[in-house]
Every structure is written in structure tokens, then in C-alpha cells.
Design a protein around this motif. Structure first.
Motif, PDB file in Angstrom:
ATOM      1  N   LEU A 189       0.834  -1.204   0.000  1.00  0.00           N
ATOM      2  CA  LEU A 189       0.000   0.000   0.000  1.00  0.00           C
ATOM      3  C   LEU A 189       0.870   1.255   0.000  1.00  0.00           C
ATOM      4  O   LEU A 189       0.573   2.239  -0.703  1.00  0.00           O
ATOM      5  CB  LEU A 189      -0.928  -0.008   1.212  1.00  0.00           C
ATOM      6  N   ALA A 190       1.934   1.237   0.793  1.00  0.00           N
ATOM      7  CA  ALA A 190       2.831   2.387   0.837  1.00  0.00           C
ATOM      8  C   ALA A 190       3.503   2.605  -0.511  1.00  0.00           C
ATOM      9  O   ALA A 190       3.660   3.749  -0.968  1.00  0.00           O
ATOM     10  CB  ALA A 190       3.880   2.186   1.926  1.00  0.00           C
ATOM     11  N   ALA A 191       3.913   1.513  -1.176  1.00  0.00           N
ATOM     12  CA  ALA A 191       4.547   1.651  -2.490  1.00  0.00           C
ATOM     13  C   ALA A 191       3.569   2.228  -3.509  1.00  0.00           C
ATOM     14  O   ALA A 191       3.926   3.112  -4.305  1.00  0.00           O
ATOM     15  CB  ALA A 191       5.068   0.295  -2.967  1.00  0.00           C
ATOM     16  N   ALA A 192       2.334   1.748  -3.477  1.00  0.00           N
ATOM     17  CA  ALA A 192       1.331   2.268  -4.407  1.00  0.00           C
ATOM     18  C   ALA A 192       1.030   3.736  -4.130  1.00  0.00           C
ATOM     19  O   ALA A 192       0.895   4.552  -5.048  1.00  0.00           O
ATOM     20  CB  ALA A 192       0.060   1.428  -4.317  1.00  0.00           C
ATOM     21  N   ALA A 193       0.935   4.082  -2.838  1.00  0.00           N
ATOM     22  CA  ALA A 193       0.673   5.479  -2.489  1.00  0.00           C
ATOM     23  C   ALA A 193       1.835   6.378  -2.891  1.00  0.00           C
ATOM     24  O   ALA A 193       1.641   7.503  -3.350  1.00  0.00           O
ATOM     25  CB  ALA A 193       0.413   5.587  -0.988  1.00  0.00           C
ATOM     26  N   ALA A 194       3.060   5.871  -2.740  1.00  0.00           N
ATOM     27  CA  ALA A 194       4.228   6.670  -3.125  1.00  0.00           C
ATOM     28  C   ALA A 194       4.232   6.936  -4.621  1.00  0.00           C
ATOM     29  O   ALA A 194       4.548   8.044  -5.068  1.00  0.00           O
ATOM     30  CB  ALA A 194       5.509   5.951  -2.706  1.00  0.00           C
ATOM     31  N   ARG A 195       3.908   5.914  -5.416  1.00  0.00           N
ATOM     32  CA  ARG A 195       3.858   6.125  -6.871  1.00  0.00           C
ATOM     33  C   ARG A 195       2.786   7.147  -7.241  1.00  0.00           C
ATOM     34  O   ARG A 195       2.971   7.969  -8.139  1.00  0.00           O
ATOM     35  CB  ARG A 195       3.587   4.804  -7.579  1.00  0.00           C
ATOM     36  N   GLY A 196       1.658   7.075  -6.541  1.00  0.00           N
ATOM     37  CA  GLY A 196       0.571   7.980  -6.892  1.00  0.00           C
ATOM     38  C   GLY A 196       0.776   9.404  -6.400  1.00  0.00           C
ATOM     39  O   GLY A 196       0.388  10.355  -7.075  1.00  0.00           O
TER      40      GLY A 196
END
Length: 412
Positions: A189-196
Motif C-alpha cells: 500500500l505504501a509503495a502504491a501510495a508513493a507512486r501515486g
């Protein structure tokens, strides 16, 4: 089963865990300031939300986005790409797995600052939640082992501990398994949020696209430079060598060798200049040959045996740099094409500057074999491409029993 356990063998799982826990320490600091003795559920909600305004304020600093982007690259996406923080690199290649997709550029707009603020809050709250879950589940596992001396009411665990029994140890994998799942899910979730939220903005994506386009155009230009220069030199050398062998005349052979030597020297100079470009130590563009040096091309064709009838009109020396340089290469390729496919035949060259345009016209007799009907090879295609890039037009092909290369380039 092995597939489910595979994330636990990857370093990225634990770097993401650590990255989130460090973010959650801000809430812990707020809790220590607020006080956690006999804190109620309402107090914990206040403690959790207390650092949010601070995160929003910190996000206003442009450098914070760069700092968070670098941390995210190193901790959420560890790998060789994580250390590539070159100037102008927006990190926009994360969608295909080749890069993190996280920008390392400072905030350039209020939209960037807003996205950074949201990311800081997400990292804060997600890290705090994961930290609380980690402490609780690890504590529960230790309680199952009977390694704590605290009474069940004083151990700080939210979950009720089962009564002491020998079979409690059998339940030990359960809290550890739940913790592993939470760590993996929270990390993703953190990786996805960072990309977004830390990903490149539309402006950065456009800038990166323009930079890549410039790089491709530069590579194409270098390829054309090599093709035109080296191709011309090799063509002259081959034709001269063949003519000298057929003539079997010592004087003619001396002249042919002299022409080959001069042409080869010019080609070596062009090659050295292109290599300097590749080494990012390029000469200024104005040092490339221009139409002011067209006599060198015409004389080179004459030494091969071609009868060149040249006519130059207009202020060729006053042409804009790009037009003059590209015009030189187009004339060079046209003459190379004559020597390569028709041999030393009569050639008519017309170079005219008038009406706000440069006109190049090269005509030669078609060879005795069947006349070509296609649109030509890469050299002739390069002539047309050069003309289009300068806003002009070019045509190549047979016309009235001759092969004609005609180009018109606007001066502006």
C-alpha cells in the motif's frame, strides 16, 4: 505455500516495514507530549491526528518532496534504480517495473505540495497503525511463550491472553503469520501510495518526454552525420581506386591517391567531431561544415572523374546556421548517391538563395542499367527527413531521363 512465503524472503519487505515504522515515530512523539497515562480512546484519536497539521506545514517546503522521494526510492523500491537520482530524472518509469515511478524533484507547484502533504499523512498514519500492530502481535507471541512476567491486566495487550497451558506454544505461529501479512500488505500500500503521490507531475512527465525526444533526435542526427560523411568518403575512395586500377596510369594513380587521402582526412575530422558529441564534449554546432565549404564537395566529386556543372547564386555565406549545415549534408549525400549508383557521370548542381528559401537541385544521367524506381535508401530518406525538420520539403527520383534530388528549405 512457497509462493505465499516468498515476500518474507525479500529485503524490500523489511525495508518497507522500517520505512513505515520511522514515519509512525512522529505520532509516538506526539503521544509523549500529550501524555499517554490513562489515555482514553478519544485521547488516542487526538494523539493520532495531532501531527497532521505539522505534516501539512512541512510539505510546503519544496525540498521535502525531494527528501521523501529519495527515501521512498531507497526504502520502498530498493535496487540499482533507487540510487539513480540524476538531474531531470522524474522517475516516471515505474509502471513497467523498470523503475520506482517516484520523483526526486522538489515541489514546483501547489499541486505538488498538496500531494506531498497527503503522502506524509498516509505514511504517518499507516506507519503508526503498523507500529501498534507490530508491538501488539509480537507481545502476544511472547505472552504465548510465557516469557512475560506481567499480569495479563498490565501487559498492555489489547487481545486477551489465553490461560496458561502447555499447548499455548502451538498458537505462536498465528500472531506471527498475521504480522507478516500486515507487513506485506502495508508495504505494498505504501509503495502504491508513493507512486501515486510522489510520482512525477504532468509537467515533469512532459519535460522528461521532451528530453528523451531530444536525445532520440540527437542520436538520429549523429547517425545521419556518420552515414553522410563516412559514406561519402568511402564512396570516393572506392571509385577512385577502381578508376586508378582501370587507367593503369602512374599520374592518374597519384592524383587518385591524393584525392583518397584528402577525403579520408576530412572523414576522420568528421568522425572525431561525432565522437566528441558522444563523449558529451561536443564542439559547438557552428563548427560543423556549412554550404560555404561546398566547393570541397564539388572538387571531391570532380577528382573522381565526374563532370560537375555547379552554379551557386545568392548570399550562401549569410544563410542561417542550421539551414547551411543541413544543406551541406544534403548536397554531400546527393553527390555520394551519384557516385555510388551512377559513377563519374555529368552532374548539374544548382544552389540558390532567393525568396526567403534555399533551393538545392542535383541532376545526373541515369546509369545504363535499369533506372531505380523506389524511394531510395537511408541516405535519400535522410535528405527528406532533414528537409522536413527544417520546415521544408525534398523529393528524390527519376525525372525526364535523369535522377533528380530537389530540396527547398525556408530560411526561417
Amino acid at each position: 505455500m512457497i509462493r505465499l512465503l516468498r515476500p518474507l524472503t525479500r529485503a524490500v519487505t523489511y525495508t518497507r516495514w522500517l520505512h513505515l515504522l520511522v514515519g509512525g515515530l512522529v505520532v509516538l512523539a506526539a503521544a509523549s507530549v500529550h501524555g499517554i497515562e490513562d489515555a482514553t480512546a478519544r485521547d488516542w484519536v487526538v494523539i493520532t491526528l495531532l501531527p497532521v497539521p505539522l505534516m501539512a506545514a512541512v510539505a510546503l517546503v519544496p525540498a521535502m518532496r525531494r527528501a521523501e522521494g529519495l527515501q521512498a526510492r531507497l526504502m520502498l523500491f530498493p535496487g540499482a534504480h533507487a540510487r539513480e537520482a540524476r538531474s531531470g530524472d522524474p522517475g516516471a518509469d515505474g509502471a513497467d517495473g523498470e523503475g520506482p515511478g517516484v520523483s526526486v524533484a522538489p515541489s514546483a507547484s501547489w499541486r505538488d505540495r498538496g500531494r506531498t502533504a497527503v503522502w506524509l499523512v498516509v505514511r504517518l498514519e499507516l506507519g503508526w497503525g503498523l507500529g501498534v500492530a507490530s508491538v501488539q502481535l509480537i507481545g502476544y507471541a511472547l505472552a504465548l511463550l510465557g516469557t512475560t512476567s506481567d499480569a495479563p491486566d498490565d501487559d498492555g495487550l489489547f487481545l486477551p491472553r489465553p490461560a496458561s497451558a502447555a499447548w499455548n506454544a502451538l498458537l505462536l505461529p498465528l500472531p506471527l503469520l498475521v504480522l507478516s501479512v500486515l507487513v506485506v500488505v502495508a508495504g505494498r500500500l505504501a509503495a502504491a501510495a508513493a507512486r501515486g503521490l510522489l510520482g512525477p507531475s504532468p509537467t515533469e512527465r512532459l519535460a522528461a518526454l521532451e528530453e528523451r525526444t531530444e536525445q532520440l533526435l540527437e542520436r538520429n542526427r549523429i547517425a545521419r552525420e556518420l552515414h553522410d560523411s563516412i559514406g561519402h568518403a568511402l564512396t570516393v575512395a572506392v571509385v577512385q581506386a577502381g578508376a586508378a586500377r582501370a587507367a593503369a596510369d602512374a599520374d592518374f594513380t597519384d592524383r587518385a591517391l591524393e584525392a583518397i587521402e584528402e577525403t579520408g582526412r576530412d572523414a576522420l575530422e568528421d568522425l572525431e567531431r561525432v565522437l566528441r558529441v558522444l563523449r558529451e564534449d561536443a564542439e559547438p554546432a557552428h563548427q560543423r561544415p556549412t554550404l560555404a565549404a561546398a566547393d570541397r564537395l564539388l572538387e571531391s566529386a570532380r577528382t573522381v572523374g565526374a563532370e560537375v556543372d555547379a552554379e551557386v547564386s545568392g548570399p550562401v555565406d549569410e544563410l542561417p546556421g542550421p539551414v547551411s549545415r543541413e544543406g551541406y549534408r544534403m548536397l554531400q549525400e546527393a553527390l555520394t548517391n551519384v557516385l555510388r549508383h551512377a559513377g563519374p557521370v555529368p552532374v548539374r548542381v544548382r544552389v540558390a538563395v532567393s525568396g526567403g528559401a534555399l533551393t538545392l537541385d542535383v541532376r545526373n544521367a541515369l546509369p545504363r542499367q535499369a533506372a531505380p524506381t523506389g524511394r531510395g535508401g537511408s541516405g535519400l530518406r535522410g535528405i527528406r527527413e532533414r528537409a522536413v525538420l527544417l520546415g521544408g520539403r525534398a523529393s528524390t527520383g527519376p525525372e525526364d531521363g535523369e535522377w533528380r534530388v530537389h530540396a527547398e528549405l525556408p530560411l526561417r
